[in-house]
Design a protein around this motif. Sequence first.
Motif, mmCIF file in Angstrom:
data_model
loop_
_atom_site.group_PDB
_atom_site.id
_atom_site.type_symbol
_atom_site.label_atom_id
_atom_site.label_comp_id
_atom_site.label_asym_id
_atom_site.label_seq_id
_atom_site.Cartn_x
_atom_site.Cartn_y
_atom_site.Cartn_z
ATOM 1 N N TYR A 1 1.285 -1.548 0.006
ATOM 2 C CA TYR A 1 -0.022 0.240 0.165
ATOM 3 C C TYR A 1 0.746 1.277 0.394
ATOM 4 O O TYR A 1 1.525 1.444 1.291
ATOM 5 N N LYS B 1 -11.351 -4.868 6.450
ATOM 6 C CA LYS B 1 -10.480 -3.831 6.152
ATOM 7 C C LYS B 1 -11.886 -2.399 5.896
ATOM 8 O O LYS B 1 -11.729 -1.769 6.288
ATOM 9 N N GLY B 2 -12.629 -3.577 5.657
ATOM 10 C CA GLY B 2 -13.748 -2.508 5.115
ATOM 11 C C GLY B 2 -14.470 -2.092 3.846
ATOM 12 O O GLY B 2 -14.362 -3.308 3.373
ATOM 13 N N ALA C 1 -13.429 -1.009 0.119
ATOM 14 C CA ALA C 1 -12.854 -0.590 -1.175
ATOM 15 C C ALA C 1 -12.975 0.412 -2.204
ATOM 16 O O ALA C 1 -13.996 0.171 -2.351
ATOM 17 N N TYR D 1 -7.972 1.237 -2.779
ATOM 18 C CA TYR D 1 -8.080 2.105 -1.438
ATOM 19 C C TYR D 1 -9.052 2.195 -0.863
ATOM 20 O O TYR D 1 -10.546 1.620 -1.202
ATOM 21 N N TYR D 2 -9.135 2.288 0.938
ATOM 22 C CA TYR D 2 -10.727 2.083 1.592
ATOM 23 C C TYR D 2 -10.261 3.739 2.350
ATOM 24 O O TYR D 2 -9.801 4.177 3.336
ATOM 25 N N PRO E 1 -10.992 3.050 6.067
ATOM 26 C CA PRO E 1 -10.501 1.511 6.614
ATOM 27 C C PRO E 1 -10.921 1.225 8.460
ATOM 28 O O PRO E 1 -11.561 2.514 9.280
ATOM 29 N N SER E 2 -11.482 0.183 9.079
ATOM 30 C CA SER E 2 -11.211 -0.067 9.557
ATOM 31 C C SER E 2 -10.446 -0.213 10.973
ATOM 32 O O SER E 2 -9.481 0.837 10.635
ATOM 33 N N ALA F 1 -7.507 -2.502 10.154
ATOM 34 C CA ALA F 1 -6.519 -1.660 9.284
ATOM 35 C C ALA F 1 -6.460 -0.197 9.188
ATOM 36 O O ALA F 1 -5.631 0.201 7.871
ATOM 37 N N ARG F 2 -5.748 0.867 9.895
ATOM 38 C CA ARG F 2 -6.360 1.557 9.901
ATOM 39 C C ARG F 2 -5.205 2.187 9.290
ATOM 40 O O ARG F 2 -4.424 3.448 9.317
ATOM 41 N N ALA G 1 -4.956 3.508 5.576
ATOM 42 C CA ALA G 1 -5.066 4.732 5.516
ATOM 43 C C ALA G 1 -4.675 5.763 4.931
ATOM 44 O O ALA G 1 -3.679 5.674 4.712
#
Length: 93
Positions: free
Chosen positions: A24, A47-48, A50, A68-69, A72-73, A76-77, A80
Amino acid sequence: MRAIWKDTVLATSDDTVVVENNHYFPADSLRKEFFRETSNHTVCPWKGTASYYDVVVDGETNPNAAWYYPEPSSAARQIAHRVAFWKGIRIEP
C-alpha cells in the motif's frame, strides 16, 4: 518501491505498508494523471469498503487496477490514505 504498468511508473515510495502481500503506497506518492476514480466498491470483512481507480496510460485503461479504503476499519488503520495495485501492475524495489 515502485508501481509500474506499461513501462510507466505510477507511484514511488520508500514507505509502503504490506498487508496480505499487497504494498500500500501513500496516496501522495501516486502520479495522479494516471488515475481515474470509478464507481466500483467491494467489502472486506476486516478492512472495510474499498474504492477503486482505473489506471490509464497512453490511452489504454486497466479497469479497477488500484484500490484504497477511504475509511478503513480500526484493524486496518495502517492503510488509511494508501493505495494498492493488482491486474498486471508490477511492484518492484
